[in-house]
Design a protein around this motif. Sequence first.
Motif, PDB file in Angstrom:
ATOM      1  N   TRP A 118       0.631  -1.174   0.009  1.00  0.00           N
ATOM      2  CA  TRP A 118       0.132   0.245  -0.072  1.00  0.00           C
ATOM      3  C   TRP A 118       0.690   1.073  -0.280  1.00  0.00           C
ATOM      4  N   GLY A 119       0.346   2.773  -0.137  1.00  0.00           N
ATOM      5  CA  GLY A 119       1.051   3.714  -0.406  1.00  0.00           C
ATOM      6  C   GLY A 119       0.718   4.102   1.250  1.00  0.00           C
ATOM      7  N   SER A 120       0.444   5.636   0.854  1.00  0.00           N
ATOM      8  CA  SER A 120       0.502   6.607   2.328  1.00  0.00           C
ATOM      9  C   SER A 120      -0.829   7.846   1.959  1.00  0.00           C
ATOM     10  N   GLY A 121      -1.694   7.145   1.714  1.00  0.00           N
ATOM     11  CA  GLY A 121      -2.502   7.719   1.014  1.00  0.00           C
ATOM     12  C   GLY A 121      -2.281  10.200   1.039  1.00  0.00           C
ATOM     13  N   GLY A 122      -2.747  10.658   1.270  1.00  0.00           N
ATOM     14  CA  GLY A 122      -1.813  12.149   1.048  1.00  0.00           C
ATOM     15  C   GLY A 122      -2.759  11.779  -0.897  1.00  0.00           C
ATOM     16  N   PRO A 123      -1.862  13.142  -1.303  1.00  0.00           N
ATOM     17  CA  PRO A 123      -2.050  13.587  -2.916  1.00  0.00           C
ATOM     18  C   PRO A 123      -0.396  12.204  -4.253  1.00  0.00           C
ATOM     19  N   SER A 124       0.035  11.842  -2.987  1.00  0.00           N
ATOM     20  CA  SER A 124       0.596  10.871  -3.868  1.00  0.00           C
ATOM     21  C   SER A 124       0.273   9.677  -4.177  1.00  0.00           C
ATOM     22  N   PRO A 125      -0.048   9.675  -5.666  1.00  0.00           N
ATOM     23  CA  PRO A 125      -0.316   8.316  -5.859  1.00  0.00           C
ATOM     24  C   PRO A 125       0.621   7.069  -5.782  1.00  0.00           C
ATOM     25  N   GLY A 126       0.336   5.639  -5.818  1.00  0.00           N
ATOM     26  CA  GLY A 126       0.541   4.583  -5.728  1.00  0.00           C
ATOM     27  C   GLY A 126       0.380   3.619  -4.864  1.00  0.00           C
TER      28      GLY A 126
END
Length: 380
Positions: A118-126
């Motif tokens: 998983w990612g880290s949320g926020g604006p960054s995709p992925g």
Amino acid sequence: MDCLGLFILLMLQCFQWTTAPAAEEVSWTYTGLVGQSEWSQYFPDCGGTSQSPVDVVTTQTKYDPSLIPLTPLGYSQHGNKPFTMYNNGHTAVIELPDWMGLGGLPWLFTAVQMHLHWGSGGPSPGGGEHTINGLSADAELHVVHYNSELYPNMSTAMTQSDGLAVLGVLIVTAEETNPAFNNILNYLSRIRHADQKVSIPAFDIQSLLPKDLGRYYRYNGSLTTPPCYQSVMWTLFNERIQISKAQLLKMETILYSSKANDPDRMLLQDNYRATQPINHRVAFASFSAESGKALSSGEVTAVVIGVMCGCVGLAVIIRFIVKTIRSTSSWDVLPSNRPAHMSRMKEPEKEKEKKQDMALNPTSEAETKEEPSPSPHTEL
Ligand SMILES: *[C@@H]1O[C@H](CO)[C@@H](O)[C@H](O)[C@H]1NC(C)=O
Ligand SMILES: *[C@@H]1O[C@H](CO)[C@@H](O)[C@H](O)[C@H]1NC(C)=O
């Protein structure tokens, strides 16, 4: 952390001088001192030419009609024995019973474990590992199996080129909660720190998979974490599954990569590897874009109406052009003397014909372009 990092580096130098097996001891991460770009220094396979994940470029995939739908074996007959889930500092791993397996592959494969990225949320995709046409998902589920027809166990199989089969499921967010995922998410708070373990009630693993198990991409790749052995026959499903934003947030923010007794708490986030070069490899598709994508009657009607409107529009434009040419030619002709009339009238007549031809040719071209060829994006 810096001290620890330096210490690790020094240890590594020592080990490199002495013996190789130190690799298992290296505490790798996704960013930082032993981050992704450094993995290959300690785990040579991570620098190989058949690494995972990859970006699947749908126009470069090859349709292989021999790729039949996969059959999960025993995924739904979970019985009463609970599953074990643990935080290994890199992800949450759920151990799977050995009577779970996978059919529809050249050999019988036995389930070992599943885990998430998983990612880290926020604006960054992925957050997902594999991408399709450069598009990343919010998270990705991997169900890991080993070739139990050829090898006695996971540890032997994982180093063999035909040793593992992993299912990759891309996860995106939607409005609705996905109840199947709560079978995992509800227990993450019990394994917040690395090395913690919990028993969770057994549940239907197939409920985590997409409904359509017939449409997928297949390629030869690797483990996406060190030691990155190039032993995985990958199956990446075309259909994405959906979880709610709240479920994704929980996944992204509840775990730590640090141990319970570690004073420096480190959130376990962005545990996905960047896509790796496809190199010489071909990704096969179990479905072809043309035959697989049946247009709905609504879509067909839309295309037909579109083509008709286009034709009518072009006809109107051509008529207008022809009329304009006619009127301008008569304007040209008027002041000139009569004897030249006949010959001068013939010229524009020919030109008109030529222009009509030229105008008509692009029409037929435009028509063929409007053919309902499904774009790869509609496949997502
Ligand atoms: C896996 O099988 C090999 C070969 O039979 C054996 O030497 C090894 O101990 C086994 N490993 C595990 C973890 O069972
Ligand atoms: C993977 O590699 C094996 C052995 O080299 C080969 O037979 C097989 O066709 C490959 N599969 C794909 C999907 O490329």
